[in-house]
Design a protein around this motif. Structure first.
Motif, PDB file in Angstrom:
ATOM      1  N   LEU A 135      73.022  57.990   8.908  1.00  0.00           N
ATOM      2  CA  LEU A 135      74.125  58.620   8.148  1.00  0.00           C
ATOM      3  C   LEU A 135      73.916  60.111   8.347  1.00  0.00           C
ATOM      4  O   LEU A 135      74.704  60.951   8.459  1.00  0.00           O
ATOM      5  N   GLN A 136      72.692  60.615   8.087  1.00  0.00           N
ATOM      6  CA  GLN A 136      72.369  61.782   8.052  1.00  0.00           C
ATOM      7  C   GLN A 136      72.407  62.399   9.525  1.00  0.00           C
ATOM      8  O   GLN A 136      72.679  63.445   9.600  1.00  0.00           O
ATOM      9  N   LYS A 137      71.938  61.644  10.529  1.00  0.00           N
ATOM     10  CA  LYS A 137      72.216  62.044  11.876  1.00  0.00           C
ATOM     11  C   LYS A 137      73.578  62.315  12.149  1.00  0.00           C
ATOM     12  O   LYS A 137      73.847  63.113  12.872  1.00  0.00           O
ATOM     13  N   LEU A 138      74.346  61.426  11.939  1.00  0.00           N
ATOM     14  CA  LEU A 138      75.829  61.576  11.920  1.00  0.00           C
ATOM     15  C   LEU A 138      76.379  62.981  11.340  1.00  0.00           C
ATOM     16  O   LEU A 138      77.198  63.728  11.957  1.00  0.00           O
ATOM     17  N   VAL A 139      75.682  63.084  10.025  1.00  0.00           N
ATOM     18  CA  VAL A 139      76.388  64.542   9.511  1.00  0.00           C
ATOM     19  C   VAL A 139      75.975  65.720  10.040  1.00  0.00           C
ATOM     20  O   VAL A 139      76.547  66.583  10.526  1.00  0.00           O
ATOM     21  N   THR A 140      74.602  65.456  10.635  1.00  0.00           N
ATOM     22  CA  THR A 140      74.119  66.740  11.517  1.00  0.00           C
ATOM     23  C   THR A 140      74.791  66.861  12.940  1.00  0.00           C
ATOM     24  O   THR A 140      75.050  68.135  13.039  1.00  0.00           O
ATOM     25  N   LEU A 141      74.953  65.905  13.459  1.00  0.00           N
ATOM     26  CA  LEU A 141      75.758  65.938  14.661  1.00  0.00           C
ATOM     27  C   LEU A 141      77.263  66.502  14.375  1.00  0.00           C
ATOM     28  O   LEU A 141      77.863  67.364  15.223  1.00  0.00           O
ATOM     29  N   LYS A 142      77.788  66.029  13.231  1.00  0.00           N
ATOM     30  CA  LYS A 142      79.186  66.582  13.009  1.00  0.00           C
ATOM     31  C   LYS A 142      78.990  68.214  12.658  1.00  0.00           C
ATOM     32  O   LYS A 142      79.876  68.907  13.204  1.00  0.00           O
ATOM     33  N   ASN A 143      77.918  68.504  11.976  1.00  0.00           N
ATOM     34  CA  ASN A 143      77.932  70.009  11.702  1.00  0.00           C
ATOM     35  C   ASN A 143      77.597  70.726  12.821  1.00  0.00           C
ATOM     36  O   ASN A 143      78.013  72.087  12.455  1.00  0.00           O
ATOM     37  N   SER A 144      77.131  70.222  13.998  1.00  0.00           N
ATOM     38  CA  SER A 144      76.791  71.264  15.253  1.00  0.00           C
ATOM     39  C   SER A 144      78.153  71.494  15.738  1.00  0.00           C
ATOM     40  O   SER A 144      78.214  72.732  16.458  1.00  0.00           O
ATOM     41  N   GLY A 145      79.011  70.835  15.411  1.00  0.00           N
ATOM     42  CA  GLY A 145      80.615  71.161  15.951  1.00  0.00           C
ATOM     43  C   GLY A 145      80.562  71.042  17.398  1.00  0.00           C
ATOM     44  O   GLY A 145      81.897  71.451  18.116  1.00  0.00           O
ATOM     45  N   ASP A 146      79.941  70.288  18.449  1.00  0.00           N
ATOM     46  CA  ASP A 146      79.780  70.292  19.599  1.00  0.00           C
ATOM     47  C   ASP A 146      80.704  69.012  20.134  1.00  0.00           C
ATOM     48  O   ASP A 146      81.144  68.770  21.097  1.00  0.00           O
ATOM     49  N   MET A 147      80.808  67.895  18.995  1.00  0.00           N
ATOM     50  CA  MET A 147      81.418  66.697  19.528  1.00  0.00           C
ATOM     51  C   MET A 147      82.525  66.303  18.251  1.00  0.00           C
ATOM     52  O   MET A 147      82.442  66.847  17.161  1.00  0.00           O
TER      53      MET A 147
END
Length: 190
Positions: free
Chosen positions: A52-64
């Protein structure tokens, strides 16, 4: 292995429980499996927290998108993160290549504008040099003509003075002649 309830995970991630539920559903739709209790409620372990932390990190990067983030996390958990990462990098590379191409085109356009500007400046500088040269020639011509005019004026003045002197001398000579003649005429008239 420690088990966490949804409220603990939501606090840990800094999201609302409804957002946690949304993220969990996205991960499950991507193929990720959460542990459930007898009432079919999700309970989270340390691996789930990391996912879930990985999901939040990827979401916050804004690229996907969120869906792409969930799929990337699932692939990462499965061990296929390299493939997904390459796909993400490839998408980023395409986007950045387009941006880079636009920037290169802009730089070329600006270089052409600068080149044209420099050519115009060079042409203007040449025109200014030519104009200065012509003005200098005109100034020289004017100075020569003024000297010639002054010389001719002085010559005319000198000639006129000489003529006036000659006229004055002739009148004086004539007056003397008349005076001499007047003396003899008076002398013989008597």
């Amino acid at each position: 292995m420690k088990i966490y309830n949804p409220a603990d995970i939501a606090n840990l991630l800094g999201v609302k429980e409804s957002t946690l539920r949304k993220y969990s559903i996205l991960l499950e739709n991507a193929g990720y499996k959460f542990n459930r209790n007898n009432q079919n409620q999700r309970w989270y372990n340390e691996y789930d927290v990391i996912a879930l932390q990985k999901l939040v990190t990827l979401k916050n990067s804004g690229d996907m998108s969120l869906k792409e983030c969930a799929e990337a996390v699932y692939l990462w958990v499965k061990g296929d993160d390299v493939t997904q990462e390459l796909t993400v990098i490839d998408n980023d590379t395409k986007r950045y290549n387009n941006d880079l191409t636009e920037l290169i085109d802009m730089v070329h356009h600006q270089n052409k504008l600068l080149e044209n500007y420099n050519k115009q400046q060079h042409t203007q500088n040449e025109l200014i040099k030519e104009l200065v040269q012509r003005l200098n020639q005109q100034q020289d011509y004017i100075e020569i003509r003024l000297k010639e005019r002054d010389k001719m004026l002085m010559q005319t003045i000198n000639d006129r003075l000489e003529t006036q002197k000659q006229i004055a001398a002739a009148k004086e000579a004539e007056a003397e002649e008349q005076q001499k003649q007047g003396f003899f005429i008076r002398l013989f008239k008597r």
